[in-house]
Design a protein around this motif. Structure first.
Motif, PDB file in Angstrom:
ATOM      1  N   ARG A 248       0.833  -1.194   0.000  1.00  0.00           N
ATOM      2  CA  ARG A 248       0.000   0.000   0.000  1.00  0.00           C
ATOM      3  C   ARG A 248       0.874   1.254   0.000  1.00  0.00           C
ATOM      4  O   ARG A 248       2.032   1.229   0.421  1.00  0.00           O
ATOM      5  CB  ARG A 248      -0.902   0.029   1.238  1.00  0.00           C
ATOM      6  N   GLY A 249       0.296   2.354  -0.470  1.00  0.00           N
ATOM      7  CA  GLY A 249       1.006   3.623  -0.454  1.00  0.00           C
ATOM      8  C   GLY A 249       1.964   3.762  -1.623  1.00  0.00           C
ATOM      9  O   GLY A 249       2.120   2.872  -2.461  1.00  0.00           O
ATOM     10  N   ARG A 250       2.645   4.897  -1.660  1.00  0.00           N
ATOM     11  CA  ARG A 250       3.531   5.207  -2.789  1.00  0.00           C
ATOM     12  C   ARG A 250       4.982   4.876  -2.509  1.00  0.00           C
ATOM     13  O   ARG A 250       5.825   4.982  -3.396  1.00  0.00           O
ATOM     14  CB  ARG A 250       3.408   6.701  -3.123  1.00  0.00           C
ATOM     15  N   GLY A 251       5.313   4.523  -1.283  1.00  0.00           N
ATOM     16  CA  GLY A 251       6.685   4.221  -0.936  1.00  0.00           C
ATOM     17  C   GLY A 251       7.241   3.058  -1.736  1.00  0.00           C
ATOM     18  O   GLY A 251       6.666   1.977  -1.754  1.00  0.00           O
ATOM     19  N   GLY A 252       8.370   3.268  -2.407  1.00  0.00           N
ATOM     20  CA  GLY A 252       9.013   2.213  -3.176  1.00  0.00           C
ATOM     21  C   GLY A 252       8.381   1.931  -4.514  1.00  0.00           C
ATOM     22  O   GLY A 252       8.797   0.998  -5.214  1.00  0.00           O
ATOM     23  N   ALA A 253       7.374   2.724  -4.919  1.00  0.00           N
ATOM     24  CA  ALA A 253       6.671   2.437  -6.173  1.00  0.00           C
ATOM     25  C   ALA A 253       7.595   2.565  -7.381  1.00  0.00           C
ATOM     26  O   ALA A 253       7.537   1.741  -8.307  1.00  0.00           O
ATOM     27  CB  ALA A 253       5.467   3.374  -6.320  1.00  0.00           C
ATOM     28  N   VAL A 254       8.460   3.599  -7.391  1.00  0.00           N
ATOM     29  CA  VAL A 254       9.374   3.792  -8.525  1.00  0.00           C
ATOM     30  C   VAL A 254      10.358   2.631  -8.613  1.00  0.00           C
ATOM     31  O   VAL A 254      10.632   2.099  -9.696  1.00  0.00           O
ATOM     32  CB  VAL A 254      10.117   5.136  -8.385  1.00  0.00           C
ATOM     33  N   ARG A 255      10.899   2.229  -7.454  1.00  0.00           N
ATOM     34  CA  ARG A 255      11.833   1.101  -7.450  1.00  0.00           C
ATOM     35  C   ARG A 255      11.147  -0.179  -7.930  1.00  0.00           C
ATOM     36  O   ARG A 255      11.730  -0.956  -8.695  1.00  0.00           O
ATOM     37  CB  ARG A 255      12.390   0.905  -6.044  1.00  0.00           C
ATOM     38  N   HIS A 256       9.921  -0.394  -7.488  1.00  0.00           N
ATOM     39  CA  HIS A 256       9.203  -1.596  -7.914  1.00  0.00           C
ATOM     40  C   HIS A 256       8.967  -1.587  -9.421  1.00  0.00           C
ATOM     41  O   HIS A 256       9.087  -2.623 -10.083  1.00  0.00           O
ATOM     42  CB  HIS A 256       7.871  -1.691  -7.169  1.00  0.00           C
ATOM     43  N   GLN A 257       8.617  -0.409  -9.979  1.00  0.00           N
ATOM     44  CA  GLN A 257       8.411  -0.338 -11.421  1.00  0.00           C
ATOM     45  C   GLN A 257       9.716  -0.569 -12.173  1.00  0.00           C
ATOM     46  O   GLN A 257       9.739  -1.208 -13.235  1.00  0.00           O
ATOM     47  CB  GLN A 257       7.808   1.017 -11.799  1.00  0.00           C
ATOM     48  N   ALA A 258      10.829  -0.048 -11.630  1.00  0.00           N
ATOM     49  CA  ALA A 258      12.126  -0.270 -12.286  1.00  0.00           C
ATOM     50  C   ALA A 258      12.490  -1.748 -12.289  1.00  0.00           C
ATOM     51  O   ALA A 258      12.945  -2.299 -13.306  1.00  0.00           O
ATOM     52  CB  ALA A 258      13.205   0.546 -11.564  1.00  0.00           C
ATOM     53  N   GLN A 259      12.275  -2.418 -11.149  1.00  0.00           N
ATOM     54  CA  GLN A 259      12.535  -3.854 -11.100  1.00  0.00           C
ATOM     55  C   GLN A 259      11.564  -4.605 -12.005  1.00  0.00           C
ATOM     56  O   GLN A 259      11.930  -5.605 -12.633  1.00  0.00           O
ATOM     57  CB  GLN A 259      12.424  -4.348  -9.667  1.00  0.00           C
ATOM     58  N   GLY A 260      10.327  -4.105 -12.076  1.00  0.00           N
ATOM     59  CA  GLY A 260       9.358  -4.731 -12.968  1.00  0.00           C
ATOM     60  C   GLY A 260       9.769  -4.628 -14.420  1.00  0.00           C
ATOM     61  O   GLY A 260       9.505  -5.531 -15.225  1.00  0.00           O
ATOM     62  N   LEU A 261      10.441  -3.520 -14.773  1.00  0.00           N
ATOM     63  CA  LEU A 261      10.904  -3.370 -16.159  1.00  0.00           C
ATOM     64  C   LEU A 261      12.036  -4.350 -16.471  1.00  0.00           C
ATOM     65  O   LEU A 261      12.180  -4.796 -17.611  1.00  0.00           O
ATOM     66  CB  LEU A 261      11.361  -1.933 -16.397  1.00  0.00           C
ATOM     67  N   VAL A 262      12.841  -4.677 -15.453  1.00  0.00           N
ATOM     68  CA  VAL A 262      13.862  -5.697 -15.664  1.00  0.00           C
ATOM     69  C   VAL A 262      13.200  -7.040 -15.948  1.00  0.00           C
ATOM     70  O   VAL A 262      13.602  -7.789 -16.851  1.00  0.00           O
ATOM     71  CB  VAL A 262      14.796  -5.796 -14.442  1.00  0.00           C
ATOM     72  N   VAL A 263      12.171  -7.340 -15.145  1.00  0.00           N
ATOM     73  CA  VAL A 263      11.409  -8.559 -15.402  1.00  0.00           C
ATOM     74  C   VAL A 263      10.758  -8.500 -16.781  1.00  0.00           C
ATOM     75  O   VAL A 263      10.688  -9.507 -17.505  1.00  0.00           O
ATOM     76  CB  VAL A 263      10.340  -8.751 -14.302  1.00  0.00           C
ATOM     77  N   PHE A 264      10.287  -7.300 -17.152  1.00  0.00           N
ATOM     78  CA  PHE A 264       9.723  -7.105 -18.497  1.00  0.00           C
ATOM     79  C   PHE A 264      10.758  -7.424 -19.565  1.00  0.00           C
ATOM     80  O   PHE A 264      10.450  -8.039 -20.595  1.00  0.00           O
ATOM     81  CB  PHE A 264       9.244  -5.662 -18.626  1.00  0.00           C
ATOM     82  N   GLY A 265      12.017  -7.018 -19.332  1.00  0.00           N
ATOM     83  CA  GLY A 265      13.067  -7.295 -20.316  1.00  0.00           C
ATOM     84  C   GLY A 265      13.264  -8.784 -20.532  1.00  0.00           C
ATOM     85  O   GLY A 265      13.476  -9.239 -21.671  1.00  0.00           O
ATOM     86  N   ILE A 266      13.161  -9.552 -19.436  1.00  0.00           N
ATOM     87  CA  ILE A 266      13.295 -11.001 -19.578  1.00  0.00           C
ATOM     88  C   ILE A 266      12.132 -11.569 -20.374  1.00  0.00           C
ATOM     89  O   ILE A 266      12.292 -12.427 -21.251  1.00  0.00           O
ATOM     90  CB  ILE A 266      13.381 -11.648 -18.185  1.00  0.00           C
ATOM     91  N   GLY A 267      10.911 -11.058 -20.071  1.00  0.00           N
ATOM     92  CA  GLY A 267       9.745 -11.497 -20.840  1.00  0.00           C
ATOM     93  C   GLY A 267       9.849 -11.105 -22.297  1.00  0.00           C
ATOM     94  O   GLY A 267       9.449 -11.849 -23.197  1.00  0.00           O
ATOM     95  N   LEU A 268      10.395  -9.918 -22.542  1.00  0.00           N
ATOM     96  CA  LEU A 268      10.573  -9.462 -23.926  1.00  0.00           C
ATOM     97  C   LEU A 268      11.535 -10.363 -24.669  1.00  0.00           C
ATOM     98  O   LEU A 268      11.315 -10.702 -25.849  1.00  0.00           O
ATOM     99  CB  LEU A 268      11.082  -8.023 -23.923  1.00  0.00           C
ATOM    100  N   ALA A 269      12.592 -10.778 -23.969  1.00  0.00           N
ATOM    101  CA  ALA A 269      13.552 -11.669 -24.627  1.00  0.00           C
ATOM    102  C   ALA A 269      12.911 -13.003 -24.991  1.00  0.00           C
ATOM    103  O   ALA A 269      13.148 -13.546 -26.084  1.00  0.00           O
ATOM    104  CB  ALA A 269      14.746 -11.892 -23.700  1.00  0.00           C
ATOM    105  N   LEU A 270      12.074 -13.526 -24.083  1.00  0.00           N
ATOM    106  CA  LEU A 270      11.410 -14.796 -24.369  1.00  0.00           C
ATOM    107  C   LEU A 270      10.440 -14.680 -25.541  1.00  0.00           C
ATOM    108  O   LEU A 270      10.444 -15.504 -26.465  1.00  0.00           O
ATOM    109  CB  LEU A 270      10.671 -15.287 -23.123  1.00  0.00           C
ATOM    110  N   THR A 271       9.589 -13.647 -25.512  1.00  0.00           N
ATOM    111  CA  THR A 271       8.592 -13.514 -26.578  1.00  0.00           C
ATOM    112  C   THR A 271       9.230 -13.113 -27.900  1.00  0.00           C
ATOM    113  O   THR A 271       8.827 -13.594 -28.962  1.00  0.00           O
ATOM    114  CB  THR A 271       7.533 -12.485 -26.169  1.00  0.00           C
ATOM    115  N   SER A 272      10.211 -12.212 -27.831  1.00  0.00           N
ATOM    116  CA  SER A 272      10.884 -11.812 -29.086  1.00  0.00           C
ATOM    117  C   SER A 272      11.639 -12.988 -29.693  1.00  0.00           C
ATOM    118  O   SER A 272      11.641 -13.176 -30.917  1.00  0.00           O
ATOM    119  CB  SER A 272      11.847 -10.654 -28.811  1.00  0.00           C
ATOM    120  N   GLY A 273      12.270 -13.778 -28.838  1.00  0.00           N
ATOM    121  CA  GLY A 273      12.957 -14.957 -29.344  1.00  0.00           C
ATOM    122  C   GLY A 273      11.993 -15.935 -29.985  1.00  0.00           C
ATOM    123  O   GLY A 273      12.306 -16.569 -30.999  1.00  0.00           O
TER     124      GLY A 273
END
Length: 462
Positions: free
Chosen positions: A343-368
Motif C-alpha cells: 500500500r502507499g507510494r513508498g518504493g513504487a518507482v523502485r518496484h516499477q524499475a525492477q518490474g521493467l527488468v522482469v519485463f526485459g526477460i519477458g521481452l527476450a522470451l517472446t521476441s525470441g
C-alpha cells in the motif's frame, strides 16, 4: 508490505482467561441524544436481561452526546441507582463521536453498543459477544438481512437498507450484509488500533469501521437478529443517506489511493501458535498465486489487445515490445497492490524499475519466440503469431511470479522472529475528559470468571 502471514501490530486472538468475579468483561454503550422518554425503560430492561443471562461481569455506559432535554438528569438517576450503570457526557452531537469516546474510555475487553429503542431482540446479545470472548472473531454485528433474521419494518426502510448495502457491495466490495444495524461489538485491542483510522463522527461511523476492518483482514462475525422497527425513530433518513454517500466516496477514494495504513491491523497467520511452527511452507503462497493468476490473465488479455492494435501499423517485433511495455507497467502496479498487498507510494518507482527488468526477460522470451517463428516460415498467420506469443507468455509468467516474489516484492520481515504475544497486564481505570479519545490502548485483556457461582453449578436446572 502486508501478507496473510504478516505479524502486524495486533496480538493473536486468545480466549479471555478467567479472573476475579465482578470484573467488567462487557461494556454495552447506549448512545443517546434527547432520549428522555426511552432511556430509563431501555437501561432497566437491558440491565435486567444481562443480570439474568450474562455469566460475566458487565457495565452499561450511557453516552449522552449534547442532549438538551432531561436526558442527562435521567442518566444520572440511573447511574446512582444501578451500580453497573455509568454516564459519559459529550458536548457535541454525533453517534460515532459518542461511541469513539465511550469505547476509548472503557477498560472492558469486549465493547458493544445498541440503540436506545432496543429494536433488536436482546436474546442475540450473548451470541453477539461470545465469538469475541472466545477469541474466534475481532468484530461482531447483528444482521437484519441474514436469511434467518425476522424483521418487522415498513417497505420504505426495507428498500433504503437493502439499496444502501447494494451500494456498499458495488462500490467498496463489502461482504458483510448489514452495515447500519445498531447492534455491534468489538474486542478492545482491535478498537484501539482501528478507531484512529475512522474519520466519521455520525451515522457512517459503523460502515467506515466495518469496511476498514474487512479490508485489513479482520474477522467479522454476523448474528441473525429479530428486529422490530421503531415508528418513533428520530433518524432523518434523507440527511443520513446523503452523509452516508459522501462517506462512501471518501472511504473509496482513500482505499483506491492506498492512503490508509491498514497494515497495523493485521493478525498473525491463523492466530494459532501451531501454525507458526509449521516449517518449509512458503508464507502467503496460496493467496499470492491466486492473485497473480487473476492479474496475469487480465494482463495477458490486455497485452493481446494492445499487440493486435499496434500490429495494424507496425511490425511484429515493435508491436510486441510496445504492447509488452505498457502491459508490464500495468501488471507490476496491479500485482504490487492486489497480489503482494503493498500500500502507499513508498518504493513504487523502485518496484516499477525492477518490474521493467522482469519485463526485459519477458521481452527476450517472446521476441525470441517470434524470431524462431519467422525463421521457420516467412509469412506466418496472425493466429499462429498469437498462439506462439501465448505459449511464450505462459513461460514468462511463471518466471515473472518467481522474480516478483523473491526479488521485487519479498517479505522483508524476519521470518524466524518469534511471534510471541506479550503477557497480559492488569486493568486499571483511566479517566478521560468528555469527548476525548484515549491516546494509547493496552493490549492486555481483562480476565474472566462467571459472576455468579450458580452459572457453573452442574446441579443448576438452567
Amino acid at each position: 508490505m502486508r501478507t496473510d502471514s504478516s505479524p502486524g501490530t495486533l496480538p493473536a486472538r486468545v480466549h479471555l482467561p478467567a479472573a476475579p468475579a465482578g470484573t467488567p468483561v462487557l461494556d454495552v454503550v447506549i448512545p443517546v441524544h434527547n432520549e428522555e422518554k426511552d432511556l430509563q425503560p431501555c437501561v432497566r430492561r437491558l440491565h435486567e436481561h444481562l443480570a439474568r443471562t450474562f455469566p460475566y461481569g458487565f457495565r452499561i455506559t450511557i453516552a449522552d452526546n449534547a442532549s438538551t432535554d432531561t436526558t442527562p438528569r435521567v442518566a444520572a438517576l440511573l447511574a446512582a441507582r444501578i451500580p453497573e450503570v455509568t454516564v459519559h457526557r459529550l458536548e457535541q452531537k454525533g453517534r460515532g463521536r459518542a461511541l469513539r469516546a465511550a469505547w476509548s474510555a472503557s477498560d472492558a475487553p469486549v465493547l458493544a453498543y445498541m440503540d436506545v429503542d432496543l429494536s433488536t431482540d436482546l436474546n442475540a446479545l450473548l451470541p453477539l459477544v461470545a465469538p469475541l470472548i472466545s477469541g474466534h472473531s475481532d468484530l461482531a454485528i447483528g444482521s437484519r438481512l441474514a436469511p434467518s433474521s425476522r424483521v418487522v419494518r415498513g417497505p420504505k426502510r426495507e428498500f433504503i437498507s437493502r439499496a444502501y448495502n447494494l451500494i456498499l457491495r458495488g462500490s467498496l466490495h463489502a461482504r458483510f450484509s448489514d452495515a447500519q444495524c445498531g447492534f455491534k461489538a468489538i474486542r478492545r485491542e482491535v478498537a484501539g488500533a482501528l478507531l484512529p483510522l475512522v474519520e466519521d463522527t455520525g451515522w457512517f461511523f459503523d460502515t467506515e469501521m466495518l469496511v476498514l476492518a474487512e479490508r485489513a483482514g479482520l474477522r467479522i462475525h454476523e448474528v441473525p437478529v429479530d428486529w422490530v422497527d421503531d415508528p418513533d425513530s428520530t433518524v432523518h433518513i434523507v440527511r443520513t443517506a446523503t452523509e452516508d454517500l459522501k462517506g462512501v466516496w471518501r472511504v473509496g477514494r482513500a482505499l483506491a489511493t492506498g492512503s490508509l495504513p491498514l497494515d497495523r491491523l493485521t493478525r498473525p497467520f491463523g492466530d494459532d501458535p501451531r501454525d507458526r511452527e509449521i516449517g518449509d511452507v512458503p508464507r502467503g503462497l496460496a493467496r499470492q498465486l491466486v492473485g497473480f493468476c487473476v492479474v496475469g490473465s487480465l494482463s495477458t488479455l490486455f497485452y493481446l489487445l494492445l499487440y493486435s492494435g499496434f500490429r495494424a501499423f507496425t511490425g511484429s517485433q515493435t508491436a510486441n515490445a510496445l504492447a509488452l511495455l505498457v502491459s508490464a507497467v500495468a501488471n507490476t502496479a496491479a500485482n504490487r497492490r492486489l497480489t503482494f498487498g503493498v500500500r502507499g507510494r513508498g518504493g513504487a518507482v523502485r518496484h516499477q524499475a525492477q518490474g521493467l527488468v522482469v519485463f526485459g526477460i519477458g521481452l527476450a522470451l517472446t521476441s525470441g519466440s517470434l524470431a524462431a517463428l519467422g525463421a521457420a516460415t516467412s509469412e506466418p498467420a496472425h493466429s499462429t503469431e498469437l498462439a506462439v506469443l501465448i505459449a511464450a507468455n505462459l513461460a514468462a509468467t511463471v518466471l515473472r511470479f518467481l522474480l516478483f516474489r523473491a526479488w521485487v516484492f519479498p517479505d522483508r520481515r524476519a521470518d524466524d522472529a518469534p511471534l510471541a504475544v506479550q503477557p497480559a497486564a492488569p486493568y486499571g481505570t483511566t479517566s478521560f475528559r468528555a469527548g476525548d479519545v484515549a491516546d494509547s490502548w493496552r493490549d492486555a485483556t481483562a480476565q474472566l470468571l462467571p459472576a455468579r457461582p450458580h452459572d457453573t453449578d452442574a446441579r443448576d436446572p438452567r
